[in-house]
Design a protein around this motif. Sequence first.
Motif, PDB file in Angstrom:
ATOM      1  N   ALA A 401      40.785  23.487   2.485  1.00 47.97           N
ATOM      2  CA  ALA A 401      40.767  25.225   2.255  1.00 47.97           C
ATOM      3  C   ALA A 401      42.002  25.722   2.100  1.00 47.97           C
ATOM      4  O   ALA A 401      42.248  26.516   1.404  1.00 47.97           O
ATOM      5  N   VAL A 402      42.969  25.105   2.653  1.00 45.38           N
ATOM      6  CA  VAL A 402      44.583  25.385   2.527  1.00 45.38           C
ATOM      7  C   VAL A 402      44.896  25.441   1.164  1.00 45.38           C
ATOM      8  O   VAL A 402      45.499  26.383   0.509  1.00 45.38           O
ATOM      9  N   ASP A 403      44.434  24.347   0.334  1.00 47.18           N
ATOM     10  CA  ASP A 403      44.768  24.139  -0.948  1.00 47.18           C
ATOM     11  C   ASP A 403      44.218  25.207  -1.922  1.00 47.18           C
ATOM     12  O   ASP A 403      44.637  25.129  -3.172  1.00 47.18           O
ATOM     13  N   LYS A 404      43.174  25.922  -1.379  1.00 44.33           N
ATOM     14  CA  LYS A 404      42.601  26.781  -2.265  1.00 44.33           C
ATOM     15  C   LYS A 404      43.504  28.240  -2.027  1.00 44.33           C
ATOM     16  O   LYS A 404      43.203  29.192  -3.086  1.00 44.33           O
ATOM     17  N   ILE A 405      44.499  28.359  -1.335  1.00 38.39           N
ATOM     18  CA  ILE A 405      45.213  29.515  -1.008  1.00 38.39           C
ATOM     19  C   ILE A 405      46.360  29.538  -1.434  1.00 38.39           C
ATOM     20  O   ILE A 405      47.000  28.598  -1.253  1.00 38.39           O
ATOM     21  N   SER A 406      46.922  30.549  -1.983  1.00 40.29           N
ATOM     22  CA  SER A 406      48.393  30.485  -2.602  1.00 40.29           C
ATOM     23  C   SER A 406      49.077  31.894  -2.491  1.00 40.29           C
ATOM     24  O   SER A 406      48.244  33.008  -2.715  1.00 40.29           O
ATOM     25  N   TRP A 407      50.357  32.196  -2.543  1.00 37.16           N
ATOM     26  CA  TRP A 407      50.972  33.275  -2.615  1.00 37.16           C
ATOM     27  C   TRP A 407      52.692  32.749  -2.877  1.00 37.16           C
ATOM     28  O   TRP A 407      52.785  31.591  -2.679  1.00 37.16           O
ATOM     29  N   THR A 408      53.473  33.592  -3.319  1.00 41.74           N
ATOM     30  CA  THR A 408      54.699  33.137  -3.719  1.00 41.74           C
ATOM     31  C   THR A 408      55.486  32.832  -2.403  1.00 41.74           C
ATOM     32  O   THR A 408      55.578  33.353  -1.562  1.00 41.74           O
ATOM     33  N   LYS A 409      55.952  31.643  -2.515  1.00 41.06           N
ATOM     34  CA  LYS A 409      56.800  30.740  -1.367  1.00 41.06           C
ATOM     35  C   LYS A 409      56.001  30.646  -0.335  1.00 41.06           C
ATOM     36  O   LYS A 409      56.633  30.242   0.633  1.00 41.06           O
TER      37      LYS A 409
END
Length: 593
Positions: A401-409
């Motif tokens: 699930a972590v791998d599906k979430i993103s934001w700058t830095k």
Amino acid sequence: MKVLVVGSGGREHSLVWKITQSAKVDEVFCAPGNAGIADLATCVDIAADDISGLLSFAQDNEIDFTVVGPEAPLAEGIVDIFEKKGLKVFGASKKAAQLEASKAFSKKIMNRYGVPTATGRSFTSYEPAAKYMAEFNGNVVVKADGLAAGKGVIVCSTPKEAEAALKEIMKDKAFGDAGARVVIEERLEGEEVSFLAFTDGKTVLPLPTSQDHKRAFDGDQGLNTGGMGAYSPAPIIDKFMHDKIMKEVMIPTVEGMAKEGIPFKGVLYAGLMIDRDRIKVLEFNARFGDPECQPLMMRVQNDIIDLMEATTDGTLDQHTIDIDERAAVCVVMASGGYPGSYRKGNVIKGLEDAASARDLEVFHAGTALRGNKVVSAGGRVLGVTALGSDIKRAINKAYKAVDKISWTKAFHRTDIGGRALAHLSATARVGIIMGSDSDYETMKGATEILRKFGVPYEFMVASAHRTPFVAAEFAIKARENGLEVIIAAAGHAAHLAGVMAAHTTLPVIGVPVDSSALNGMDALLSTVQMPPGVPVATVAIGKPGAKNAGILAVQILSIGDPVMADLMAEFKKDLAAEVEAKSERLKQKLKFG
């Protein structure tokens, strides 16, 4: 029932998530809350430390029950203030919260009531503190006495590091007034764990075991943080260690606070260092840990309001905690730069996709809404928390699930739960097999010795008479499974040790259990009377036998292990010193009456 939750982090999101499942609850408010909490509760724009504002809101909105998440309002006396106005509130009183708010107070309580902790002293002046610190040659922990959001603790390894830490806290005032007093302690070795329990000031009801990760980066590198992830259960805390923690830490602390006239009601959190069979308290917190709360709320199956009300009302002795047998893991996703400075306002992508998995929750910590977008608003931003049939599956689910979430830095540790996997993969060297689970109390002495020497062990229940094939298979496969010694305990017609010896070439130590009307003599004869060629070592009946079995097992292992041999030599010296000390005390008693 209307419930108000105070706070805005991942801990509070998981509490709100759990509280909304209560059959007693009609409406939940959270002050101030965050973007994730807003999906479950009505967020109120009142800061967690604005106690007068929170009181007015609770009165105006006829709040039935308030749950306080963070430490700051507890230390400021929110519970006392609410209770004086006739409002029900869950949390520690201002005086009780000193266990967290003042490390000097906490140290005093521990020393007074015999709770094991590191050697240390508190100081309000730099020069005496520096002089005392020099005695430890840099192997110290320097702590700001007051609240510092989990960051006011600096672990040092050299005199230079220690001097810099003391200067940072006392001269540079990195933690403000929290560092006006410092506590300097010896640096402890071992593995850090968290142990949390509900208590109403009398009864101590432990929550599932858990372990968090304080350092910012993989391999426990980088600065201390509020916590970069956690998991439950913690394999390092087996039944023996669980009982020891309750007996030596949790119960004495609660009883000690009651004797001081300061009953502790709420959640008592002990941060512990475990080194083989030894435990020492690093710190106490007066509330749920963050991120420990997230996996704990996933595993507790009770109506959480029932437990909280019982804690407040003093009826906790009428309750037990139902625990999901599955493991839970929380991976914290943080803003780049944390625990130092970081940028806010970055748009977070992938939240819905990540949260769609079964038995997984994305708990928000530092988030806010900007229009219809969720943005980062803190150092620790999300706590991705998953249940799995075992710790490995829970880890895999959380990271997927972590791998599906993103934001700058954005960043996160990639080794959350690694310590648990290491413990679970350790090969047992000693197998303890018992004829009945009721024999465990007798055999605790063996586990105590094995833990003292850091020997991995495993338990098995099998009867020589009722499950003979299971017992035989255990012995047959023992060497193949990595065991080097077998300890077999049984009462009555105790043939279990003989069955072991007949099916293995490993050394077998028999412990006759005194469970019959003959006080173990029948078991003793059954254990020692072995035919030629099938030897069983027998060292004593009952609990002394269990302890001696553990010692003999270690002595056998130490034949090929120089480190263990040295530890055994020290153990024997300690036993001799203990006898000499008893002799001297008796001499003094007879001399002076």
